[in-house]
Design an enzyme around this catalytic site. Structure first.
Site, mmCIF file in Angstrom:
data_model
loop_
_atom_site.group_PDB
_atom_site.id
_atom_site.type_symbol
_atom_site.label_atom_id
_atom_site.label_comp_id
_atom_site.label_asym_id
_atom_site.label_seq_id
_atom_site.Cartn_x
_atom_site.Cartn_y
_atom_site.Cartn_z
ATOM 1 N N GLY A 47 3.776 -3.437 -3.705
ATOM 2 C CA GLY A 47 3.865 -3.593 -5.158
ATOM 3 C C GLY A 47 4.230 -2.268 -5.796
ATOM 4 O O GLY A 47 5.333 -2.071 -6.303
ATOM 5 N N ARG A 48 3.287 -1.320 -5.704
ATOM 6 C CA ARG A 48 3.449 -0.029 -6.372
ATOM 7 C C ARG A 48 4.777 0.667 -6.013
ATOM 8 O O ARG A 48 5.469 1.170 -6.886
ATOM 9 C CB ARG A 48 2.289 0.883 -5.959
ATOM 10 C CG ARG A 48 2.225 2.190 -6.729
ATOM 11 C CD ARG A 48 1.217 3.154 -6.091
ATOM 12 N NE ARG A 48 -0.054 2.571 -5.809
ATOM 13 C CZ ARG A 48 -1.121 2.585 -6.622
ATOM 14 N NH1 ARG A 48 -1.049 3.203 -7.773
ATOM 15 N NH2 ARG A 48 -2.252 2.015 -6.258
ATOM 16 N N ARG A 53 -5.295 3.583 -16.036
ATOM 17 C CA ARG A 53 -5.474 4.276 -14.762
ATOM 18 C C ARG A 53 -6.120 5.659 -14.877
ATOM 19 O O ARG A 53 -6.975 5.995 -14.059
ATOM 20 C CB ARG A 53 -4.153 4.351 -13.982
ATOM 21 C CG ARG A 53 -3.570 2.962 -13.666
ATOM 22 C CD ARG A 53 -2.404 2.996 -12.702
ATOM 23 N NE ARG A 53 -2.818 3.317 -11.355
ATOM 24 C CZ ARG A 53 -2.712 4.497 -10.802
ATOM 25 N NH1 ARG A 53 -2.143 5.495 -11.462
ATOM 26 N NH2 ARG A 53 -3.147 4.712 -9.586
ATOM 27 N N GLY A 101 0.758 -1.250 0.000
ATOM 28 C CA GLY A 101 0.000 0.000 0.000
ATOM 29 C C GLY A 101 0.785 1.295 0.000
ATOM 30 O O GLY A 101 0.202 2.358 -0.252
ATOM 31 N N CYS A 157 -11.175 4.593 -29.467
ATOM 32 C CA CYS A 157 -12.470 5.131 -29.889
ATOM 33 C C CYS A 157 -13.344 5.338 -28.669
ATOM 34 O O CYS A 157 -14.313 4.607 -28.448
ATOM 35 C CB CYS A 157 -13.132 4.164 -30.849
ATOM 36 S SG CYS A 157 -12.073 3.857 -32.243
ATOM 37 N N GLU A 158 -12.970 6.280 -27.863
ATOM 38 C CA GLU A 158 -13.698 6.524 -26.632
ATOM 39 C C GLU A 158 -13.321 7.909 -26.111
ATOM 40 O O GLU A 158 -12.136 8.214 -25.941
ATOM 41 C CB GLU A 158 -13.289 5.439 -25.622
ATOM 42 C CG GLU A 158 -14.097 5.469 -24.388
ATOM 43 C CD GLU A 158 -14.301 4.081 -23.787
ATOM 44 O OE1 GLU A 158 -14.375 3.083 -24.536
ATOM 45 O OE2 GLU A 158 -14.399 4.026 -22.563
ATOM 46 N N TYR A 167 -9.375 5.592 -12.725
ATOM 47 C CA TYR A 167 -9.285 6.220 -11.391
ATOM 48 C C TYR A 167 -9.048 7.729 -11.445
ATOM 49 O O TYR A 167 -8.631 8.311 -10.446
ATOM 50 C CB TYR A 167 -8.114 5.655 -10.577
ATOM 51 C CG TYR A 167 -7.944 4.170 -10.590
ATOM 52 C CD1 TYR A 167 -8.894 3.316 -10.042
ATOM 53 C CD2 TYR A 167 -6.783 3.604 -11.104
ATOM 54 C CE1 TYR A 167 -8.705 1.948 -10.029
ATOM 55 C CE2 TYR A 167 -6.582 2.228 -11.092
ATOM 56 C CZ TYR A 167 -7.549 1.411 -10.556
ATOM 57 O OH TYR A 167 -7.347 0.059 -10.541
ATOM 58 N N GLU A 209 3.966 -6.844 1.760
ATOM 59 C CA GLU A 209 3.900 -7.196 0.334
ATOM 60 C C GLU A 209 3.612 -5.950 -0.509
ATOM 61 O O GLU A 209 2.541 -5.832 -1.095
ATOM 62 C CB GLU A 209 2.839 -8.293 0.108
ATOM 63 C CG GLU A 209 1.561 -8.061 0.873
ATOM 64 C CD GLU A 209 0.568 -9.203 0.828
ATOM 65 O OE1 GLU A 209 0.979 -10.358 0.643
ATOM 66 O OE2 GLU A 209 -0.624 -8.915 0.989
ATOM 67 N N TYR A 252 0.852 -1.110 -12.156
ATOM 68 C CA TYR A 252 -0.543 -1.200 -12.607
ATOM 69 C C TYR A 252 -0.771 -0.492 -13.946
ATOM 70 O O TYR A 252 -1.862 -0.032 -14.231
ATOM 71 C CB TYR A 252 -1.498 -0.651 -11.533
ATOM 72 C CG TYR A 252 -1.316 -1.331 -10.196
ATOM 73 C CD1 TYR A 252 -1.710 -2.657 -10.021
ATOM 74 C CD2 TYR A 252 -0.705 -0.672 -9.128
ATOM 75 C CE1 TYR A 252 -1.521 -3.294 -8.807
ATOM 76 C CE2 TYR A 252 -0.511 -1.309 -7.904
ATOM 77 C CZ TYR A 252 -0.920 -2.610 -7.755
ATOM 78 O OH TYR A 252 -0.734 -3.250 -6.559
HETATM 79 N N1 LLP Z 1 -1.392 -7.123 -1.012
HETATM 80 C C1 LLP Z 1 -2.672 -7.269 -1.395
HETATM 81 C C2 LLP Z 1 -3.480 -8.286 -0.763
HETATM 82 C C3 LLP Z 1 -3.197 -6.444 -2.398
HETATM 83 O O1 LLP Z 1 -4.458 -6.593 -2.775
HETATM 84 C C4 LLP Z 1 -2.375 -5.461 -3.007
HETATM 85 C C5 LLP Z 1 -2.897 -4.592 -4.053
HETATM 86 C C6 LLP Z 1 -1.037 -5.355 -2.577
HETATM 87 C C7 LLP Z 1 -0.580 -6.193 -1.575
HETATM 88 C C8 LLP Z 1 -0.094 -4.347 -3.158
HETATM 89 O O2 LLP Z 1 -0.474 -3.041 -2.912
HETATM 90 P P1 LLP Z 1 0.477 -1.829 -3.359
HETATM 91 O O3 LLP Z 1 1.736 -1.867 -2.515
HETATM 92 O O4 LLP Z 1 0.792 -2.012 -4.783
HETATM 93 O O5 LLP Z 1 -0.340 -0.614 -3.104
HETATM 94 N N2 LLP Z 1 -4.944 -1.146 -9.776
HETATM 95 C C9 LLP Z 1 -4.883 -0.178 -8.702
HETATM 96 C C10 LLP Z 1 -4.217 -0.746 -7.481
HETATM 97 C C11 LLP Z 1 -4.909 -1.979 -6.968
HETATM 98 C C12 LLP Z 1 -4.203 -2.575 -5.791
HETATM 99 C C13 LLP Z 1 -4.664 -3.973 -5.579
HETATM 100 N N3 LLP Z 1 -4.077 -4.650 -4.474
HETATM 101 C C14 LLP Z 1 -4.157 1.074 -9.210
HETATM 102 O O6 LLP Z 1 -3.780 1.111 -10.383
HETATM 103 O O7 LLP Z 1 -4.018 2.051 -8.480
#
Ligand code: LLP
Length: 446
Positions: A296-297, A334, A252, A365-366, A338, A294, A394
């Site tokens: 990601g972003r 995105r 997150g 086309c949108e 969003y 965990e 993402y």
């Molecule tokens: N763990 C779980 C259980 C998750 O569902 C997620 C993200 C993460 C870890 C990683 O979160 P991060 O560190 O990346 O914030 N598509 C959206 C983001 C969706 C996130 C989904 N879950 C966007 O483009 O902003």
């Protein structure tokens, strides 16, 4: 200490002697010539700097396990980097499991997440040697137990709980609030424990898991989340005499898309997390848990940029100026999904041009296919290369073939070298899965 997620640009970004933007020692205009556009470019140095910052930030917490949330951007090359840097993987589909496994990843360092894992996916996960499952609901408990039984195995599980914490991020990417599709409500955990005791003997409960949302700028929510998890561990200990040893607090951590974003550093967030664990374990007289995060972003977001070639333009009389590029919502959903905002620059030398307010449109086309609205840039000419920063998370992973537009290529750049990590899709690949039933090939005469 400042960490890469607090900057808009990859750590190696500079303007070279030609006045062009360079990342990882590679001139973006030369990459555009060589590989075509749209193009995703990942700076290896930025990814590794973030991974190292995570490791350093948590070095005083020995029972730490870090996993990359693969959904943010997953390719076999990324799996290799995670393995080299000793990160595990948080996986959430059969396809992600397949990618990790076929990259040679050590599957004992992966966790399988998700709110509707199918029997086939669970089966495949067990065959691949995934040891830990984050179980999301009652249906999955039964499914997983059956599947583990048929393999004659006992699998470790974490219970995904909704901690009831709301964070100030986009509604679609909030997950920790009570009315969420993910996880067990805390009022349901007793029932789970009874079931585990009486029925589900192929499951071993190792701990609790929560994830409160994505693109988070607040520290307090992590502090509170850990408090909720440890309080529940204490409650379970007192009521059932079972001590859960693991706590997974999800991902997150936010990144900086525009100058108005103020994300916190990895060191600061680690400090709060460790402080909360210390204070709450003391309060509840618990041993310090094995802690999982965990993200990601924050690992791949800043490392990645997308470049496009500027094409047609349109000036609405007394209205907006549009400039279209050769990609759009198929390579980056995105902005339309969003209302996400990005920082954009012209990658080729645009010195001496006057600034203008322009809206960058995609080619789909949108009408909603707008990549950046009303931004100020030097006047854009047809053929300019536009660089969108912070598209690493993402972006590609949510790409599509909308309008049958091909998925772009992705590169890894480092010290002047550029390597393809995803090939640009071809028209043949686009139609590879299409099937024409024989009866449609019949003519009226047949
Ligand atoms: N763990 C779980 C259980 C998750 O569902 C997620 C993200 C993460 C870890 C990683 O979160 P991060 O560190 O990346 O914030 N598509 C959206 C983001 C969706 C996130 C989904 N879950 C966007 O483009 O902003």
């Amino acid at each position: 200490m400042k960490t890469a997620n607090q900057s808009i640009k990859p750590v190696t970004t500079k303007i070279n002697e030609k006045g062009n933007i360079e990342i990882g020692g590679c001139d973006l205009t030369e990459l555009a010539d060589k590989y075509g556009t749209p193009l995703y470019i990942y700076d290896e140095a930025t990814i590794r700097s973030v991974l190292n910052d995570y490791k350093k930030a948590f070095k005083n917490y020995p029972k730490m396990n870090m996993m990359f949330a693969a959904k943010a951007f997953m390719t076999k090359a990324i799996c290799k980097i995670m393995q080299q840097e000793n990160f595990g993987l948080d996986l959430c589909s059969g396809g992600e499991i397949y990618t990790a496994k076929s990259s040679g990843f050590d599957m004992s360092k992966t966790l399988f997440n998700g709110n509707n894992k199918s029997y086939d996916e669970i089966n495949y996960a067990i065959e691949c040697g995934i040891e830990r499952f984050s179980v999301d609901n009652f249906f999955e408990l039964a499914l997983l137990n059956n599947c583990a039984k048929s393999h004659n195995k006992k699998v470790k599980i974490l219970l995904r709980i909704t901690p009831g914490i709301e964070c100030h991020t986009h509604e679609y990417i909030q997950t920790g609030h009570l009315d969420s599709k993910f996880g067990f409500d805390l009022s349901q955990t007793d029932e789970v424990l009874e079931l585990l005791k009486d029925e589900y003997s192929n499951l071993e409960l190792a701990g609790l898991h929560a994830h409160i949302g994505s693109q988070i700028f607040e520290k307090q929510v992590y502090y509170d989340e850990i408090g909720v998890i440890l309080k529940e561990i204490k409650r379970i200990k007192d009521k059932f005499g079972i001590t859960l040893k693991e706590a997974n607090i999800g991902g997150g951590l936010g990144i900086k898309y525009t100058k108005d974003d103020k994300p916190i550093s990895i060191y600061e967030i680690a400090e709060v997390i460790i402080k909360s664990v210390e204070e709450h374990t003391k309060k509840y007289e618990l041993e310090e848990p094995v802690l999982y995060i965990e993200p990601g972003r924050s690992i791949v977001g800043t490392a990645g940029v997308t470049i496009y070639t500027a094409g047609s333009s349109k000036q609405v009389p007394n209205g907006r100026k549009y400039r279209a590029v050769d990609g759009g919502m198929s390579d980056n959903a995105r902005p339309s999904l969003y209302q996400a905002e990005y920082t954009v620059e012209i990658a080729n030398n645009a010195n001496g041009r006057n600034n203008e307010i322009v809206t960058i449109a995609g080619k789909h086309c949108e009408s909603g296919d707008i990549l950046a609205k009303d931004i100020e840039l030097p006047e854009i000419y047809e053929g300019d290369i536009l660089c969108f920063y912070t598209t690493g998370a993402y972006g590609y992973s949510m790409s599509s073939n909308y309008n049958r537009v091909l998925r772009p290529s992705a590169l890894l750049v480092n010290n002047g070298k550029s390597d393809i990590i995803i090939n640009r899709q071809t028209y043949e690949q686009l139609c590879e899965s299409d099937v024409v039933p024989a009866r449609l090939n019949k003519t009226a005469d047949d």
